[in-house]
Motif scaffolding. Structure first.
Motif, PDB file in Angstrom:
ATOM      1  N   LEU A  47       0.808  -1.224   0.000  1.00 37.12           N
ATOM      2  CA  LEU A  47       0.000   0.000   0.000  1.00 37.12           C
ATOM      3  C   LEU A  47       0.841   1.275   0.000  1.00 37.12           C
ATOM      4  CD1 LEU A  47      -2.906  -1.002   2.402  1.00 37.12           C
ATOM      5  CD2 LEU A  47      -2.990  -0.738  -0.080  1.00 37.12           C
ATOM      6  N   SER A  48       2.123   1.160   0.284  1.00 34.35           N
ATOM      7  CA  SER A  48       2.992   2.344   0.226  1.00 34.35           C
ATOM      8  C   SER A  48       3.415   2.669  -1.203  1.00 34.35           C
ATOM      9  CB  SER A  48       4.234   2.139   1.104  1.00 34.35           C
ATOM     10  OG  SER A  48       5.061   1.116   0.573  1.00 34.35           O
ATOM     11  N   ARG A  49       3.235   1.710  -2.097  1.00 37.65           N
ATOM     12  CA  ARG A  49       3.537   1.940  -3.521  1.00 37.65           C
ATOM     13  C   ARG A  49       2.599   1.074  -4.357  1.00 37.65           C
ATOM     14  NH1 ARG A  49       9.565  -0.643  -2.811  1.00 37.65           N
ATOM     15  NH2 ARG A  49       8.899  -2.734  -2.232  1.00 37.65           N
ATOM     16  N   LYS A  50       1.365   1.496  -4.424  1.00 38.28           N
ATOM     17  CA  LYS A  50       0.320   0.717  -5.096  1.00 38.28           C
ATOM     18  C   LYS A  50       0.606   0.586  -6.588  1.00 38.28           C
ATOM     19  CE  LYS A  50      -3.036   2.699  -1.878  1.00 38.28           C
ATOM     20  NZ  LYS A  50      -4.167   3.627  -1.750  1.00 38.28           N
ATOM     21  N   PRO A  51       0.482  -0.633  -7.125  1.00 38.38           N
ATOM     22  CA  PRO A  51       0.661  -0.824  -8.568  1.00 38.38           C
ATOM     23  C   PRO A  51      -0.396  -0.058  -9.361  1.00 38.38           C
ATOM     24  CG  PRO A  51       0.618  -2.928  -7.398  1.00 38.38           C
ATOM     25  CD  PRO A  51       0.189  -1.883  -6.421  1.00 38.38           C
ATOM     26  N   GLU A  52      -0.054   0.353 -10.553  1.00 41.54           N
ATOM     27  CA  GLU A  52      -0.977   1.122 -11.386  1.00 41.54           C
ATOM     28  C   GLU A  52      -2.251   0.338 -11.674  1.00 41.54           C
ATOM     29  OE1 GLU A  52      -0.973   4.297 -12.354  1.00 41.54           O
ATOM     30  OE2 GLU A  52       0.786   4.493 -11.064  1.00 41.54           O
ATOM     31  N   ARG A  53      -2.113  -0.969 -11.914  1.00 38.47           N
ATOM     32  CA  ARG A  53      -3.300  -1.781 -12.209  1.00 38.47           C
ATOM     33  C   ARG A  53      -4.272  -1.753 -11.044  1.00 38.47           C
ATOM     34  NH1 ARG A  53      -4.366  -7.764 -11.717  1.00 38.47           N
ATOM     35  NH2 ARG A  53      -6.215  -8.138 -12.986  1.00 38.47           N
ATOM     36  N   SER A  58      -9.260  -0.155  -8.282  1.00 36.62           N
ATOM     37  CA  SER A  58      -9.869   0.230  -7.001  1.00 36.62           C
ATOM     38  C   SER A  58      -9.624   1.699  -6.695  1.00 36.62           C
ATOM     39  CB  SER A  58      -9.301  -0.642  -5.874  1.00 36.62           C
ATOM     40  OG  SER A  58      -9.783  -0.198  -4.623  1.00 36.62           O
ATOM     41  N   SER A  59     -10.641   2.500  -6.871  1.00 37.71           N
ATOM     42  CA  SER A  59     -10.508   3.925  -6.558  1.00 37.71           C
ATOM     43  C   SER A  59     -10.349   4.143  -5.050  1.00 37.71           C
ATOM     44  CB  SER A  59     -11.732   4.698  -7.068  1.00 37.71           C
ATOM     45  OG  SER A  59     -12.921   4.169  -6.507  1.00 37.71           O
ATOM     46  N   ALA A  60     -10.948   3.232  -4.253  1.00 34.25           N
ATOM     47  CA  ALA A  60     -10.850   3.353  -2.791  1.00 34.25           C
ATOM     48  C   ALA A  60      -9.458   2.966  -2.311  1.00 34.25           C
ATOM     49  CB  ALA A  60     -11.894   2.469  -2.117  1.00 34.25           C
ATOM     50  N   GLY A  61      -8.819   2.057  -3.021  1.00 28.75           N
ATOM     51  CA  GLY A  61      -7.460   1.639  -2.651  1.00 28.75           C
ATOM     52  C   GLY A  61      -7.383   0.828  -1.372  1.00 28.75           C
ATOM     53  N   LYS A  62      -8.486   0.184  -0.992  1.00 32.47           N
ATOM     54  CA  LYS A  62      -8.526  -0.580   0.260  1.00 32.47           C
ATOM     55  C   LYS A  62      -8.385  -2.077  -0.005  1.00 32.47           C
ATOM     56  CE  LYS A  62     -11.495   2.782   2.661  1.00 32.47           C
ATOM     57  NZ  LYS A  62     -12.806   2.985   3.320  1.00 32.47           N
ATOM     58  N   LEU A  63      -7.905  -2.785   1.016  1.00 31.69           N
ATOM     59  CA  LEU A  63      -7.734  -4.232   0.928  1.00 31.69           C
ATOM     60  C   LEU A  63      -8.508  -4.928   2.036  1.00 31.69           C
ATOM     61  CD1 LEU A  63      -3.880  -4.291   0.266  1.00 31.69           C
ATOM     62  CD2 LEU A  63      -5.693  -4.658  -1.414  1.00 31.69           C
ATOM     63  N   PRO A  64      -9.015  -6.142   1.780  1.00 36.08           N
ATOM     64  CA  PRO A  64      -8.906  -6.873   0.525  1.00 36.08           C
ATOM     65  C   PRO A  64      -9.784  -6.254  -0.553  1.00 36.08           C
ATOM     66  CG  PRO A  64     -10.402  -8.011   2.004  1.00 36.08           C
ATOM     67  CD  PRO A  64      -9.808  -6.877   2.793  1.00 36.08           C
ATOM     68  N   CYS A  65      -9.455  -6.560  -1.788  1.00 32.65           N
ATOM     69  CA  CYS A  65     -10.250  -6.080  -2.914  1.00 32.65           C
ATOM     70  C   CYS A  65     -10.437  -7.229  -3.894  1.00 32.65           C
ATOM     71  CB  CYS A  65      -9.560  -4.902  -3.597  1.00 32.65           C
ATOM     72  SG  CYS A  65     -10.420  -4.321  -5.094  1.00 32.65           S
ATOM     73  N   LEU A  66     -11.684  -7.514  -4.215  1.00 32.50           N
ATOM     74  CA  LEU A  66     -11.997  -8.521  -5.222  1.00 32.50           C
ATOM     75  C   LEU A  66     -12.311  -7.811  -6.532  1.00 32.50           C
ATOM     76  CD1 LEU A  66     -12.746 -11.486  -6.040  1.00 32.50           C
ATOM     77  CD2 LEU A  66     -15.112 -10.871  -5.468  1.00 32.50           C
ATOM     78  N   TYR A  67     -11.650  -8.249  -7.597  1.00 34.89           N
ATOM     79  CA  TYR A  67     -11.958  -7.721  -8.924  1.00 34.89           C
ATOM     80  C   TYR A  67     -12.520  -8.841  -9.783  1.00 34.89           C
ATOM     81  CZ  TYR A  67     -11.546  -5.505 -13.484  1.00 34.89           C
ATOM     82  OH  TYR A  67     -11.828  -4.984 -14.721  1.00 34.89           O
ATOM     83  N   HIS A  68     -13.742  -8.639 -10.263  1.00 36.88           N
ATOM     84  CA  HIS A  68     -14.425  -9.594 -11.139  1.00 36.88           C
ATOM     85  C   HIS A  68     -14.376  -9.005 -12.542  1.00 36.88           C
ATOM     86  CE1 HIS A  68     -18.153 -12.416 -11.648  1.00 36.88           C
ATOM     87  NE2 HIS A  68     -17.154 -12.721 -12.461  1.00 36.88           N
ATOM     88  N   ALA A  69     -13.425  -9.455 -13.329  1.00 34.27           N
ATOM     89  CA  ALA A  69     -13.111  -8.808 -14.610  1.00 34.27           C
ATOM     90  C   ALA A  69     -14.285  -8.811 -15.582  1.00 34.27           C
ATOM     91  CB  ALA A  69     -11.900  -9.496 -15.249  1.00 34.27           C
ATOM     92  N   SER A  70     -14.966  -9.942 -15.731  1.00 28.52           N
ATOM     93  CA  SER A  70     -16.054 -10.015 -16.706  1.00 28.52           C
ATOM     94  C   SER A  70     -17.228  -9.117 -16.348  1.00 28.52           C
ATOM     95  CB  SER A  70     -16.533 -11.459 -16.856  1.00 28.52           C
ATOM     96  OG  SER A  70     -17.042 -11.954 -15.635  1.00 28.52           O
ATOM     97  N   LYS A  71     -17.341  -8.762 -15.067  1.00 26.47           N
ATOM     98  CA  LYS A  71     -18.407  -7.859 -14.607  1.00 26.47           C
ATOM     99  C   LYS A  71     -17.888  -6.442 -14.393  1.00 26.47           C
ATOM    100  CE  LYS A  71     -21.491 -11.217 -13.892  1.00 26.47           C
ATOM    101  NZ  LYS A  71     -22.830 -11.311 -14.523  1.00 26.47           N
ATOM    102  N   GLN A  72     -16.567  -6.294 -14.479  1.00 30.26           N
ATOM    103  CA  GLN A  72     -15.909  -5.017 -14.187  1.00 30.26           C
ATOM    104  C   GLN A  72     -16.337  -4.473 -12.822  1.00 30.26           C
ATOM    105  OE1 GLN A  72     -16.622  -2.545 -17.771  1.00 30.26           O
ATOM    106  NE2 GLN A  72     -14.534  -3.077 -18.370  1.00 30.26           N
ATOM    107  N   GLU A  73     -16.368  -5.401 -11.862  1.00 30.32           N
ATOM    108  CA  GLU A  73     -16.756  -5.069 -10.488  1.00 30.32           C
ATOM    109  C   GLU A  73     -15.533  -5.134  -9.590  1.00 30.32           C
ATOM    110  OE1 GLU A  73     -19.558  -4.309  -8.870  1.00 30.32           O
ATOM    111  OE2 GLU A  73     -21.232  -4.817 -10.184  1.00 30.32           O
ATOM    112  N   ALA A  74     -15.367  -4.117  -8.748  1.00 31.11           N
ATOM    113  CA  ALA A  74     -14.313  -4.114  -7.733  1.00 31.11           C
ATOM    114  C   ALA A  74     -14.966  -3.879  -6.376  1.00 31.11           C
ATOM    115  CB  ALA A  74     -13.283  -3.044  -8.023  1.00 31.11           C
ATOM    116  N   ILE A  75     -14.716  -4.781  -5.423  1.00 31.35           N
ATOM    117  CA  ILE A  75     -15.370  -4.723  -4.113  1.00 31.35           C
ATOM    118  C   ILE A  75     -14.304  -4.791  -3.037  1.00 31.35           C
ATOM    119  CG2 ILE A  75     -17.166  -5.756  -2.670  1.00 31.35           C
ATOM    120  CD1 ILE A  75     -17.933  -7.313  -5.328  1.00 31.35           C
ATOM    121  N   SER A  76     -14.429  -3.925  -2.022  1.00 27.52           N
ATOM    122  CA  SER A  76     -13.333  -3.787  -1.057  1.00 27.52           C
ATOM    123  C   SER A  76     -13.699  -4.035   0.391  1.00 27.52           C
ATOM    124  CB  SER A  76     -12.717  -2.380  -1.171  1.00 27.52           C
ATOM    125  OG  SER A  76     -12.174  -2.178  -2.443  1.00 27.52           O
TER     126      SER A  76
END
Length: 225
Positions: A47-53, A58-76
């Motif tokens: 979290l001190s150097r978050k990857p660009e991807r 995740s606009s919130a930048g919180k963990l854990p974060c699930l990304y469901h690519a086919s739905k383009q859903e990010a949940i934190s």
């Protein structure tokens, strides 16, 4: 190159920026997804150097974060992630892990809060009282488990309650011993059987960080107090 999975779980990175870090919520979801027999990939995030991807996902930048690519859903949020997975991947192929055991939920509700009050306390005159509060809570859990005929909190297989509780007990065992010279009462045999059963599960072992990561994480946290 390995094919990208539809599901990616982003979790806290450890002290080297790569290994699993000491986040109870990250381990909770990691265990949950493993038990639910989902296909997914895990990416650790410093979290001190978050990857660009990760920042794009995740606009919130919180963990854990699930990304469901086919739905383009990010949940934190861990609870929201679990609810989402139950809706998107219902049984029988992906068995439900949601417990409806209200008694079990109630008995484990306050344990981690009592632990954090104790571990963060800097007034040594309050330590005995805070230690007793934690001990009394653990005694209640021991008593509850003793009355059950099952291995885990709501059956012989792990459920969402175990995914939430076992990482917390892991922190309590390691951090309290390191920073407070406190150990869970060995007479709480049912609680110890429960913790040992969890320790032996592949779903716990493969999602757990080392003792050193717990100590490192709490040391940093306590230094900031």
């Amino acid at each position: 190159m390995e094919e990208e999975k539809d599901l990616t779980l982003f979790v806290k990175a450890g002290s080297d920026g790569l290994c699993l870090g000491d986040c109870i919520f990250c381990q909770r979801v990691f265990m949950y997804m493993t038990l639910k027999q989902l296909e997914f990939q895990v990416t650790t995030v410093d979290l001190s150097r978050k990857p660009e991807r990760f920042k794009k996902i995740s606009s919130a930048g919180k963990l854990p974060c699930l990304y469901h690519a086919s739905k383009q859903e990010a949940i934190s949020d861990a609870t929201v992630i679990e609810d989402y997975l139950e809706r998107q991947f219902p049984g029988p192929k992906n068995p439900s892990l949601i417990s409806k055991n209200e008694k079990a939920k109630a008995v484990i509700m306050n344990t981690f809060a009592k632990f954090t009050r104790y571990i963060k306390n800097e007034d040594i005159t309050k330590d005995p009282q805070l230690a007793k509060s934690l001990t009394d809570d653990l005694k209640q859990i021991d008593s509850y488990i003793r009355q059950q005929t099952t291995t885990f909190l709501d059956g012989d297989s792990m459920c969402d309650l175990d995914c939430a509780m076992l990482p917390k007990l892991y922190h309590i065992r390691v951090a309290c011993k390191e920073f407070k010279n406190y150990e869970i009462n060995p007479d709480y045999l049912a609680l110890w059987r429960y913790m040992n059963a969890g320790d032996e599960m592949e779903e716990f072992q493969s999602t757990a960080y080392t003792h050193e990561e717990i100590i490192h994480g709490w040391k940093k946290h306590l230094e900031r107090l």
